[in-house]
Design a protein around this motif. Sequence first.
Motif, PDB file in Angstrom:
ATOM      1  N   PHE A  62       0.836  -1.203   0.000  1.00  0.00           N
ATOM      2  CA  PHE A  62       0.000   0.000   0.000  1.00  0.00           C
ATOM      3  C   PHE A  62       0.867   1.247   0.000  1.00  0.00           C
ATOM      4  CE2 PHE A  62      -2.126   3.367   2.399  1.00  0.00           C
ATOM      5  CZ  PHE A  62      -3.245   3.560   1.624  1.00  0.00           C
ATOM      6  N   GLU A  63       1.898   1.216   0.822  1.00  0.00           N
ATOM      7  CA  GLU A  63       2.768   2.384   0.898  1.00  0.00           C
ATOM      8  C   GLU A  63       3.464   2.659  -0.426  1.00  0.00           C
ATOM      9  OE1 GLU A  63       5.407   1.730   4.248  1.00  0.00           O
ATOM     10  OE2 GLU A  63       3.702   0.929   5.363  1.00  0.00           O
ATOM     11  N   SER A  66       1.096   3.857  -3.187  1.00  0.00           N
ATOM     12  CA  SER A  66       0.657   5.247  -3.056  1.00  0.00           C
ATOM     13  C   SER A  66       1.685   6.224  -3.605  1.00  0.00           C
ATOM     14  CB  SER A  66       0.402   5.574  -1.588  1.00  0.00           C
ATOM     15  OG  SER A  66      -0.460   4.618  -1.004  1.00  0.00           O
ATOM     16  N   LEU A  67       2.897   5.748  -3.820  1.00  0.00           N
ATOM     17  CA  LEU A  67       3.971   6.636  -4.253  1.00  0.00           C
ATOM     18  C   LEU A  67       4.139   6.680  -5.764  1.00  0.00           C
ATOM     19  CD1 LEU A  67       6.655   5.663  -1.601  1.00  0.00           C
ATOM     20  CD2 LEU A  67       5.511   7.868  -1.798  1.00  0.00           C
ATOM     21  N   PRO A  69       4.425   7.703  -9.108  1.00  0.00           N
ATOM     22  CA  PRO A  69       4.311   9.113  -9.479  1.00  0.00           C
ATOM     23  C   PRO A  69       3.175   9.441 -10.442  1.00  0.00           C
ATOM     24  CG  PRO A  69       6.599   8.388  -9.560  1.00  0.00           C
ATOM     25  CD  PRO A  69       5.763   7.168  -9.369  1.00  0.00           C
TER      26      PRO A  69
ATOM     27  N   LEU B   9      13.283  -1.179  -4.398  1.00  0.00           N
ATOM     28  CA  LEU B   9      11.983  -0.509  -4.351  1.00  0.00           C
ATOM     29  C   LEU B   9      11.895   0.430  -3.154  1.00  0.00           C
ATOM     30  CD1 LEU B   9       9.724  -3.499  -5.407  1.00  0.00           C
ATOM     31  CD2 LEU B   9      10.341  -1.492  -6.757  1.00  0.00           C
ATOM     32  N   ASP B  10      12.523   0.038  -2.058  1.00  0.00           N
ATOM     33  CA  ASP B  10      12.456   0.890  -0.869  1.00  0.00           C
ATOM     34  C   ASP B  10      13.192   2.211  -1.076  1.00  0.00           C
ATOM     35  OD1 ASP B  10      10.850  -0.755   0.563  1.00  0.00           O
ATOM     36  OD2 ASP B  10      12.469  -1.792   1.601  1.00  0.00           O
ATOM     37  N   PHE B  12      12.579   4.204  -3.214  1.00  0.00           N
ATOM     38  CA  PHE B  12      11.600   5.178  -3.687  1.00  0.00           C
ATOM     39  C   PHE B  12      10.696   5.686  -2.572  1.00  0.00           C
ATOM     40  CE2 PHE B  12      12.965   2.783  -7.316  1.00  0.00           C
ATOM     41  CZ  PHE B  12      13.039   3.720  -8.330  1.00  0.00           C
ATOM     42  N   SER B  13      10.944   5.252  -1.364  1.00  0.00           N
ATOM     43  CA  SER B  13      10.147   5.717  -0.239  1.00  0.00           C
ATOM     44  C   SER B  13      11.039   6.545   0.659  1.00  0.00           C
ATOM     45  CB  SER B  13       9.589   4.506   0.515  1.00  0.00           C
ATOM     46  OG  SER B  13       8.992   4.900   1.713  1.00  0.00           O
ATOM     47  N   PRO B  14      10.611   7.747   1.029  1.00  0.00           N
ATOM     48  CA  PRO B  14       9.307   8.315   0.721  1.00  0.00           C
ATOM     49  C   PRO B  14       9.296   9.257  -0.468  1.00  0.00           C
ATOM     50  CG  PRO B  14      10.373   9.583   2.430  1.00  0.00           C
ATOM     51  CD  PRO B  14      11.385   8.608   1.919  1.00  0.00           C
ATOM     52  N   SER B  15      10.437   9.499  -1.075  1.00  0.00           N
ATOM     53  CA  SER B  15      10.460  10.570  -2.075  1.00  0.00           C
ATOM     54  C   SER B  15       9.734  10.187  -3.345  1.00  0.00           C
ATOM     55  CB  SER B  15      11.916  10.927  -2.399  1.00  0.00           C
ATOM     56  OG  SER B  15      12.560   9.827  -3.007  1.00  0.00           O
ATOM     57  N   GLY B  16       9.788   8.933  -3.720  1.00  0.00           N
ATOM     58  CA  GLY B  16       9.060   8.500  -4.907  1.00  0.00           C
ATOM     59  C   GLY B  16       9.673   8.968  -6.213  1.00  0.00           C
ATOM     60  N   LEU B  56      11.160   4.720 -12.292  1.00  0.00           N
ATOM     61  CA  LEU B  56      10.066   5.142 -11.421  1.00  0.00           C
ATOM     62  C   LEU B  56       9.301   3.922 -10.967  1.00  0.00           C
ATOM     63  CD1 LEU B  56       9.286   7.222 -14.337  1.00  0.00           C
ATOM     64  CD2 LEU B  56       8.896   8.492 -12.245  1.00  0.00           C
ATOM     65  N   LEU B  57       8.567   4.074  -9.898  1.00  0.00           N
ATOM     66  CA  LEU B  57       7.678   3.006  -9.472  1.00  0.00           C
ATOM     67  C   LEU B  57       6.628   2.765 -10.544  1.00  0.00           C
ATOM     68  CD1 LEU B  57       7.190   3.847  -5.703  1.00  0.00           C
ATOM     69  CD2 LEU B  57       8.661   2.141  -6.732  1.00  0.00           C
ATOM     70  N   GLY B  58       6.267   1.524 -10.744  1.00  0.00           N
ATOM     71  CA  GLY B  58       5.413   1.141 -11.861  1.00  0.00           C
ATOM     72  C   GLY B  58       3.946   1.026 -11.505  1.00  0.00           C
ATOM     73  N   ARG B 120       1.246  12.358   3.645  1.00  0.00           N
ATOM     74  CA  ARG B 120       0.973  11.832   2.310  1.00  0.00           C
ATOM     75  C   ARG B 120       0.227  10.522   2.469  1.00  0.00           C
ATOM     76  NH1 ARG B 120       2.066  13.434  -1.706  1.00  0.00           N
ATOM     77  NH2 ARG B 120       3.152  15.388  -2.074  1.00  0.00           N
ATOM     78  N   GLY B 122      -0.384   6.880   2.359  1.00  0.00           N
ATOM     79  CA  GLY B 122       0.592   5.804   2.375  1.00  0.00           C
ATOM     80  C   GLY B 122       1.846   6.164   3.144  1.00  0.00           C
TER      81      GLY B 122
END
Lengths: 259, 259
Positions: A62-63, A66-67, A69, B9-10, B12-16, B56-58, B120, B122
């Motif tokens: 979930f976290e 939510s990110l 982009p 993957l981590d 990208f948290s929290p900046s994304g 980027l996160l997908g 934010r 999540g």
Amino acid sequence: MLEKAALILDCFSPSGGPYRLSELSERTGLPKPTVHRLAADLVRLGWLERSGPRYLLGAKLFELGSLVPHRRDLRETALPFLQDLFEATRETIHLGVREGMEVVYLERIHGHEALRLPSRIGGSLPLTCTAVGKALLAFSGAELTEEVLSRPLPSLTPHSITDPARLRMALEKIQVSGLSYEEQEAALEVSCIAAPVFAGDTAVAALSVAVPRSRFRPAQLAPAVRTAALGLSRVLRGGGATTFPLSSLRTRPYTDKSR
Amino acid sequence: MLEKAALILDCFSPSGGPYRLSELSERTGLPKPTVHRLAADLVRLGWLERSGPRYLLGAKLFELGSLVPHRRDLRETALPFLQDLFEATRETIHLGVREGMEVVYLERIHGHEALRLPSRIGGSLPLTCTAVGKALLAFSGAELTEEVLSRPLPSLTPHSITDPARLRMALEKIQVSGLSYEEQEAALEVSCIAAPVFAGDTAVAALSVAVPRSRFRPAQLAPAVRTAALGLSRVLRGGGATTFPLSSLRTRPYTDKSR
DNA sequence: ATGTTTGTTCCGTGACACGGAACAACGCGG
DNA sequence: CCGCGTTGTTCCGTGTCACGGAACAAACAT
């Protein structure tokens, strides 16, 4: 191995419901010990959770989700307009984008009256069965339209459009009016009206209001939907320094044959 | 190998935000070829996307994240009450739950005026720095309170409470009033008021309204927040036939004997 | 009690993940 | 245009760890 983990996680789409080890093993086609080991790893990482013998998707997902982009930026920018639309209509509001030949819903807001709809945030439906989908399709270029029309049209209800000629006419009407109508094509007793959100001459999103058929009043809903969609289009166009660049809104071109 | 993928993957948290290969390599501590190979796999699976040299996160993550049952069910049930609260106040509304010693936000809705907030969807913040967090902490049992108080209190602004004695008093006030206040403790020039959502005598969630300090009118906001929180509590209690019950999401009934 | 399904542990085998090294493709300043 | 640091990509020999059949244990069902 990543692939196998993905197989396991994909089991939870779209139902999301809890699954037991043997169900996962059966649905993925992977042997039980393999699923057992991978699932344990996934739990350690927070991708899955486990309560008793049942596995569920985990909070970490979930976290991270939510990110993403593309999704987050558009949703954030659109939210005020969705709120406006909800306040004006007090009906169920959708925000969707196109992904390939489907519509993916980014947001769905509603009041206490819950419509029974197949749409879910993060879920996807055929472009041709929903007002949002048709609004997107009508402004996604002629090639995509032909591609969609060349295949059998899926249906969610007996009212879903399955005749290519009828769909083509509907799309043309959408292109001149800028409004997309749908009556019981996605769910029985539910009608819907949508408007595209433009970047240039193609739609990057669409938003809609869904309402029980009995009180469907297109003439009153149409101006509200159009107003919200145009307002969002304008903000996305880049005026606001508060919003993000258009480049982040690109949807995947359907010509992507890789894979 | 799953662990390495999770490391990536981590990042990208929290900046994304988008990252390049070498940034990922540096942030994960993994050698470049390894990141290259794993990232390519993740892109194939839809967990990451790649535009030019940037990852980027997908979209797949968004889809899966939207399905996480705990989050989705609560968000869905709460949404009508959040809408009520927004309509009554026209301010920024939050819904959060506790996870360990932090608050995780499940929903945040607002109008065209965007507050500059650290929250934010999540994302998580310290329990002690936000109205939602304090509301949750005040009704999560004495042991947790002591645990939190035994450690140094984090702060997001100079106004964040860092004195354990002061925090203890604040929590006691929350426990008798059922309302949690916060002034500039999470973001400057922003005040906030929250109310817990109960299941029995512990809080399962909390919702809040955040407002620019200049127009903070607690006396007017308090009844609205409390009303919404109590309404949500009642529906969660199971009575509400007006919204679709959580039970409808279970595939088969069960009695959880485990644990 | 007895079969049946589901969850878990074990372990020998071999596929494939690993990452150093070498190479290619930039971007930049001179 | 050319050298040079940086970044991205390919190669491939090595060794590890993922793999899953088999056997075992636990949880139901009857």
